[in-house]
Design a protein around this motif. Sequence first.
Motif, mmCIF file in Angstrom:
data_model
loop_
_atom_site.group_PDB
_atom_site.id
_atom_site.type_symbol
_atom_site.label_atom_id
_atom_site.label_comp_id
_atom_site.label_asym_id
_atom_site.label_seq_id
_atom_site.Cartn_x
_atom_site.Cartn_y
_atom_site.Cartn_z
ATOM 1 N N ARG A 17 0.824 -1.206 0.000
ATOM 2 C CA ARG A 17 0.000 0.000 0.000
ATOM 3 C C ARG A 17 0.863 1.263 0.000
ATOM 4 N N SER A 32 1.407 -1.831 -8.713
ATOM 5 C CA SER A 32 1.857 -2.410 -7.435
ATOM 6 C C SER A 32 0.665 -3.028 -6.704
ATOM 7 N N GLN A 33 -0.098 -2.217 -5.963
ATOM 8 C CA GLN A 33 -1.241 -2.776 -5.228
ATOM 9 C C GLN A 33 -2.278 -3.288 -6.221
ATOM 10 N N GLY A 34 -2.675 -4.539 -6.045
ATOM 11 C CA GLY A 34 -3.545 -5.158 -7.044
ATOM 12 C C GLY A 34 -4.990 -4.739 -6.938
ATOM 13 N N THR A 97 -9.217 -9.328 4.430
ATOM 14 C CA THR A 97 -8.219 -8.851 5.401
ATOM 15 C C THR A 97 -8.755 -8.996 6.821
ATOM 16 N N ASN A 170 -0.952 -15.309 -3.945
ATOM 17 C CA ASN A 170 -0.363 -13.983 -4.061
ATOM 18 C C ASN A 170 0.925 -14.038 -3.253
ATOM 19 N N TYR A 201 -8.625 -15.181 -4.881
ATOM 20 C CA TYR A 201 -8.462 -15.285 -6.346
ATOM 21 C C TYR A 201 -9.077 -16.578 -6.889
ATOM 22 N N LYS A 232 -12.109 -9.163 -5.701
ATOM 23 C CA LYS A 232 -11.467 -9.497 -6.969
ATOM 24 C C LYS A 232 -12.480 -10.043 -7.959
ATOM 25 N N PHE A 317 -1.164 -11.471 -10.731
ATOM 26 C CA PHE A 317 0.190 -11.018 -10.400
ATOM 27 C C PHE A 317 1.236 -11.807 -11.169
ATOM 28 N N ARG A 361 7.037 -7.441 -8.054
ATOM 29 C CA ARG A 361 5.708 -7.957 -8.398
ATOM 30 C C ARG A 361 4.941 -6.896 -9.176
HETATM 31 N N1 GLN Z 1 -4.328 -8.230 -2.518
HETATM 32 C C1 GLN Z 1 -3.932 -7.031 -3.219
HETATM 33 C C2 GLN Z 1 -2.430 -6.990 -3.370
HETATM 34 O O1 GLN Z 1 -1.744 -7.843 -2.917
HETATM 35 C C3 GLN Z 1 -4.417 -5.802 -2.519
HETATM 36 C C4 GLN Z 1 -4.205 -5.918 -1.082
HETATM 37 C C5 GLN Z 1 -4.651 -4.808 -0.262
HETATM 38 O O2 GLN Z 1 -4.010 -3.775 -0.320
HETATM 39 N N2 GLN Z 1 -5.671 -5.001 0.519
HETATM 40 O O3 GLN Z 1 -1.922 -6.074 -3.964
#
Ligand code: GLN
Length: 390
Positions: A17, A32-34, A97, A170, A201, A232, A317, A361
């Motif tokens: 983040r 970066s952040q997915g 999370t 991930n 995922y 997702k 990713f 990544r």
């Molecule tokens: N799972 C996503 C990642 O790895 C986003 C994670 C998140 O910031 N909550 O980028």
Amino acid sequence: MPKLSSRVEHFTESVIRSMTKIADHYGAINLSQGFPDFDPPKLLLDELKTVCDKELHQYEITYGAEKFREALAAKQQKFMDLPINPEENIVVTCGSTEAMMAVMMAVCDPGEKVIIFSPFYENYSADTILSGCEPIFVPLIPPTFHFDKGVLRQAFKQNPKAIVICNPSNPTGKVFTKEELAYIATLCIEFDVFAIMDEVYEHIVFKGHKHTYMASLPDMFERTISCSSLSKTYSITGWRLGYVIAHPTIIEAVRKTHDFLTVGAPSPLQHAAIAGLKLGQQYYDELTDTYTRKKEIFLNGLTDLGFTFYEPQGTYFTLVDVSQFNVVNDFDFCKWLIKEVGVGAVPGSSFFREPIHQYIRLHFAKKEGTLLEALGRLKSIKTKKYMKNN
Ligand code: GLN
């Protein structure tokens, strides 16, 4: 000022983040952040507008709105091939999370050990520390990210309470095979250990690979805690809708930790998301097709630029090998990449327990135009010449 808790001394703010923050600051394309840069299905957005006028703005049942749980149970029952009772087997959480944190606190006592594969999604070690537990790391060995059965067995012999498995994984994009999961399951049963699954995922799995739900393996339902989310699957990462599916006794405990952590997930968003949960198989097939296309565009582009990477079997990713740039500090490299090339990535070392600095990544949950623009920028990487301490 009095001293802060020693708990927070042992982990940093999320690297994923924080890379978003840096990328946004420099106006880089954030791989970066997915999370997607495209809209969720229109159906969900329409529902959200309708729900706004329906007096659904107060607390819902703490463990999830009844209609949401019913729709979720019906959907997951089909995919997991397990009977799921919306009243007994589900807690709706604020994203996966919160699900993972609530679960960890519900099943582990301080001082207990938790097995985590390395590389791992960074939340897991923070969750472990916040629960007062001690991680036992077991390597997923690059470049194929398989595990050594003997090493895993040794970890199980250290009296762990649980193993955390991200599947599809991930940051690697590995999809654990049924055989691998069955082996882990036999260890869980032999050593009486919980399997805490992060399956966010579950619907992004590419041709030739298949997602197996650990909970569906023989004798595993009473020791598997399946965490997942809608983020997702329906491109709604900001809605923060996640859930836990497990045996009623486990659910009873998770309801307590969840209730005192957050009370509940946002009510109007749960109601709007029901429309997504009711979508048919065609939606999930199209999701796979969409991500397959994005993967092909992005990975073919990376190959043309001379990069090597692990081809993901699932997720959005890829771990890209940057050893050709003589990277010693991958965090420094990612900052350079943002500033000089205009693309955000996550330093691979933030996922590894081992001192591995050769990966970054990148994710491809972006519009095709965004991916092509990112590839265009990455083209300049060699001419711009990375130098340490930029
Ligand atoms: N799972 C996503 C990642 O790895 C986003 C994670 C998140 O910031 N909550 O980028």
